[in-house]
Design a protein around this motif. Structure first.
Motif, PDB file in Angstrom:
ATOM      1  N   SER A  79       1.001  -1.148  -0.086  1.00 24.77           N
ATOM      2  CA  SER A  79       0.063  -0.135  -0.009  1.00 24.77           C
ATOM      3  C   SER A  79       0.954   1.353   0.048  1.00 24.77           C
ATOM      4  CB  SER A  79      -0.939  -0.146   1.273  1.00 24.77           C
ATOM      5  OG  SER A  79      -1.702   1.089   1.213  1.00 24.77           O
ATOM      6  N   ASP A  80       1.005   2.004  -1.157  1.00 21.05           N
ATOM      7  CA  ASP A  80       1.859   3.062  -1.259  1.00 21.05           C
ATOM      8  C   ASP A  80       1.258   4.409  -1.478  1.00 21.05           C
ATOM      9  OD1 ASP A  80       4.023   4.584  -1.592  1.00 21.05           O
ATOM     10  OD2 ASP A  80       4.716   3.734  -3.404  1.00 21.05           O
ATOM     11  N   PHE A  81       1.253   5.348  -0.449  1.00 21.21           N
ATOM     12  CA  PHE A  81       0.513   6.692  -0.909  1.00 21.21           C
ATOM     13  C   PHE A  81       1.736   7.496  -1.364  1.00 21.21           C
ATOM     14  CE2 PHE A  81      -2.316   4.756   2.310  1.00 21.21           C
ATOM     15  CZ  PHE A  81      -3.461   5.304   1.752  1.00 21.21           C
ATOM     16  N   LEU A  82       1.601   8.058  -2.369  1.00 16.10           N
ATOM     17  CA  LEU A  82       2.519   8.965  -3.058  1.00 16.10           C
ATOM     18  C   LEU A  82       2.168  10.299  -2.501  1.00 16.10           C
ATOM     19  CD1 LEU A  82       2.066   7.860  -6.841  1.00 16.10           C
ATOM     20  CD2 LEU A  82       3.759   7.040  -4.954  1.00 16.10           C
ATOM     21  N   ASN A  83       1.109  10.591  -2.041  1.00 20.54           N
ATOM     22  CA  ASN A  83       0.877  11.877  -1.412  1.00 20.54           C
ATOM     23  C   ASN A  83      -0.773  11.799  -0.691  1.00 20.54           C
ATOM     24  OD1 ASN A  83      -1.455  12.562  -3.323  1.00 20.54           O
ATOM     25  ND2 ASN A  83       0.484  13.121  -4.758  1.00 20.54           N
ATOM     26  N   ILE A  84      -1.055  12.432   0.108  1.00 19.15           N
ATOM     27  CA  ILE A  84      -2.334  12.536   0.913  1.00 19.15           C
ATOM     28  C   ILE A  84      -2.525  13.997   1.355  1.00 19.15           C
ATOM     29  CG2 ILE A  84      -3.781  11.853   2.888  1.00 19.15           C
ATOM     30  CD1 ILE A  84      -1.766   9.183   3.234  1.00 19.15           C
ATOM     31  N   ASP A  85      -3.959  14.411   0.802  1.00 20.62           N
ATOM     32  CA  ASP A  85      -4.520  15.817   1.236  1.00 20.62           C
ATOM     33  C   ASP A  85      -5.654  15.430   1.963  1.00 20.62           C
ATOM     34  OD1 ASP A  85      -2.450  17.431   0.008  1.00 20.62           O
ATOM     35  OD2 ASP A  85      -3.531  16.619  -1.871  1.00 20.62           O
ATOM     36  N   LEU A  86      -5.810  16.054   3.068  1.00 18.83           N
ATOM     37  CA  LEU A  86      -6.918  16.031   4.012  1.00 18.83           C
ATOM     38  C   LEU A  86      -7.701  17.357   3.985  1.00 18.83           C
ATOM     39  CD1 LEU A  86      -5.153  14.307   7.157  1.00 18.83           C
ATOM     40  CD2 LEU A  86      -6.330  13.308   5.195  1.00 18.83           C
ATOM     41  N   SER A  87      -9.158  17.363   3.831  1.00 20.59           N
ATOM     42  CA  SER A  87      -9.877  18.435   4.057  1.00 20.59           C
ATOM     43  C   SER A  87     -11.083  18.333   4.860  1.00 20.59           C
ATOM     44  CB  SER A  87     -10.344  18.622   2.478  1.00 20.59           C
ATOM     45  OG  SER A  87     -11.028  17.609   1.995  1.00 20.59           O
ATOM     46  N   ILE A 103     -12.039  14.334   4.940  1.00 22.14           N
ATOM     47  CA  ILE A 103     -11.759  13.662   3.534  1.00 22.14           C
ATOM     48  C   ILE A 103     -10.398  13.714   2.939  1.00 22.14           C
ATOM     49  CG2 ILE A 103     -12.409  14.187   0.888  1.00 22.14           C
ATOM     50  CD1 ILE A 103     -15.176  13.785   2.830  1.00 22.14           C
ATOM     51  N   LEU A 104     -10.146  12.243   2.597  1.00 21.00           N
ATOM     52  CA  LEU A 104      -8.974  12.174   2.252  1.00 21.00           C
ATOM     53  C   LEU A 104      -8.785  11.748   0.828  1.00 21.00           C
ATOM     54  CD1 LEU A 104      -6.373   9.473   3.696  1.00 21.00           C
ATOM     55  CD2 LEU A 104      -7.017   9.335   1.376  1.00 21.00           C
ATOM     56  N   THR A 105      -7.940  12.603  -0.025  1.00 15.90           N
ATOM     57  CA  THR A 105      -7.592  12.497  -1.353  1.00 15.90           C
ATOM     58  C   THR A 105      -6.151  12.109  -1.550  1.00 15.90           C
ATOM     59  OG1 THR A 105      -9.330  14.255  -1.634  1.00 15.90           O
ATOM     60  CG2 THR A 105      -7.959  13.880  -3.469  1.00 15.90           C
ATOM     61  N   GLY A 120     -14.126   9.322   2.522  1.00 18.33           N
ATOM     62  CA  GLY A 120     -14.591   9.872   3.802  1.00 18.33           C
ATOM     63  C   GLY A 120     -13.720   8.935   4.854  1.00 18.33           C
ATOM     64  N   ILE A 121     -13.262   9.506   5.932  1.00 20.83           N
ATOM     65  CA  ILE A 121     -12.366   8.830   6.883  1.00 20.83           C
ATOM     66  C   ILE A 121     -13.327   9.122   8.461  1.00 20.83           C
ATOM     67  CG2 ILE A 121     -10.235   8.667   8.226  1.00 20.83           C
ATOM     68  CD1 ILE A 121     -10.204   7.378   5.231  1.00 20.83           C
ATOM     69  N   LEU A 122     -13.233   8.195   9.238  1.00 23.26           N
ATOM     70  CA  LEU A 122     -13.585   8.605  10.592  1.00 23.26           C
ATOM     71  C   LEU A 122     -12.340   7.969  11.441  1.00 23.26           C
ATOM     72  CD1 LEU A 122     -15.297   8.818  13.220  1.00 23.26           C
ATOM     73  CD2 LEU A 122     -16.122   6.764  12.826  1.00 23.26           C
ATOM     74  N   LEU A 123     -11.673   8.589  12.295  1.00 23.33           N
ATOM     75  CA  LEU A 123     -10.613   8.255  13.195  1.00 23.33           C
ATOM     76  C   LEU A 123     -10.840   8.042  14.479  1.00 23.33           C
ATOM     77  CD1 LEU A 123      -7.547  10.259  11.298  1.00 23.33           C
ATOM     78  CD2 LEU A 123      -8.185   7.842  11.157  1.00 23.33           C
ATOM     79  N   VAL A 124     -10.595   7.184  15.300  1.00 26.56           N
ATOM     80  CA  VAL A 124     -10.836   7.360  16.753  1.00 26.56           C
ATOM     81  C   VAL A 124      -9.546   7.237  17.349  1.00 26.56           C
ATOM     82  CG1 VAL A 124     -11.777   6.437  18.927  1.00 26.56           C
ATOM     83  CG2 VAL A 124     -13.017   6.222  16.431  1.00 26.56           C
ATOM     84  N   TRP A 125      -9.045   8.071  18.366  1.00 26.82           N
ATOM     85  CA  TRP A 125      -7.826   8.295  18.935  1.00 26.82           C
ATOM     86  C   TRP A 125      -8.165   8.092  20.578  1.00 26.82           C
ATOM     87  CZ3 TRP A 125      -3.189   9.301  16.140  1.00 26.82           C
ATOM     88  CH2 TRP A 125      -3.291   9.532  14.793  1.00 26.82           C
ATOM     89  N   VAL A 126      -7.063   7.680  21.084  1.00 30.32           N
ATOM     90  CA  VAL A 126      -7.205   7.387  22.549  1.00 30.32           C
ATOM     91  C   VAL A 126      -6.066   8.098  23.179  1.00 30.32           C
ATOM     92  CG1 VAL A 126      -8.749   5.402  22.596  1.00 30.32           C
ATOM     93  CG2 VAL A 126      -6.083   5.172  22.611  1.00 30.32           C
TER      94      VAL A 126
END
Length: 147
Positions: A79-87, A103-105, A120-126
């Motif tokens: 799995s290779d992300f060349l770039n990631i933009d979040l909005s 939103i991940l593009t 669309g992304i949902l992240l849960v952090w602790v």
């Protein structure tokens, strides 16, 4: 006129206070940014430090990975992300839990095949030992806009 200026000043200060991120929200935002960077330029140590051993990492395809699978896919280049933009990011902290939506593009090269992602992304952090760790992630496909 003085009363109007005073009221305007109060409203401006109040709205800036309401819009300001809390210390924990800023820390979660920083953790999200560190994760974004680590997914583009992955190392086992960085990804391990940002996630919990109990990680549940859901893809928009329905595939779910644990921490070891998530890290291996990125570090190996499978799995290779060349770039990631979040909005459109929102962050809500409730106690020791941070909930992030955005939103991940991205441009990817999974298994050498070029692709783009817009999900669309949902992240849960602790919060563990004063550090924010990713415990869950779920991606969803964004339906195409209809006119």
């Amino acid at each position: 006129m003085k009363q109007l200026l005073c009221l305007l000043l109060i409203v401006t200060v109040a709205s800036n206070t309401l819009l300001a991120q809390t210390k924990d929200e800023k820390a979660v935002a920083a953790a999200v940014e560190n994760l974004r960077k680590a997914m583009v330029d992955p190392t086992k140590d960085a990804l391990t430090n940002l996630t919990t051993a109990q990680l549940s990492y859901g893809h928009s395809s329905g595939k779910i990975e644990n921490q070891a699978q998530f890290i291996e896919a990125l570090v190996s280049g499978k799995s290779d992300f060349l770039n990631i933009d979040l909005s459109e990011q929102t962050i809500k902290v409730i106690g020791n839990t941070g909930i992030v939506r955005h939103i991940l593009t991205a441009n990817t090269s999974d298994n050498g095949k070029a692709n783009t992602a817009h999900i669309g992304i949902l992240l849960v952090w602790v919060k563990q030992n004063n550090e924010w760790k990713l415990v869950a992630r779920q991606a969803v496909k964004i339906p195409p806009a209809t006119n």
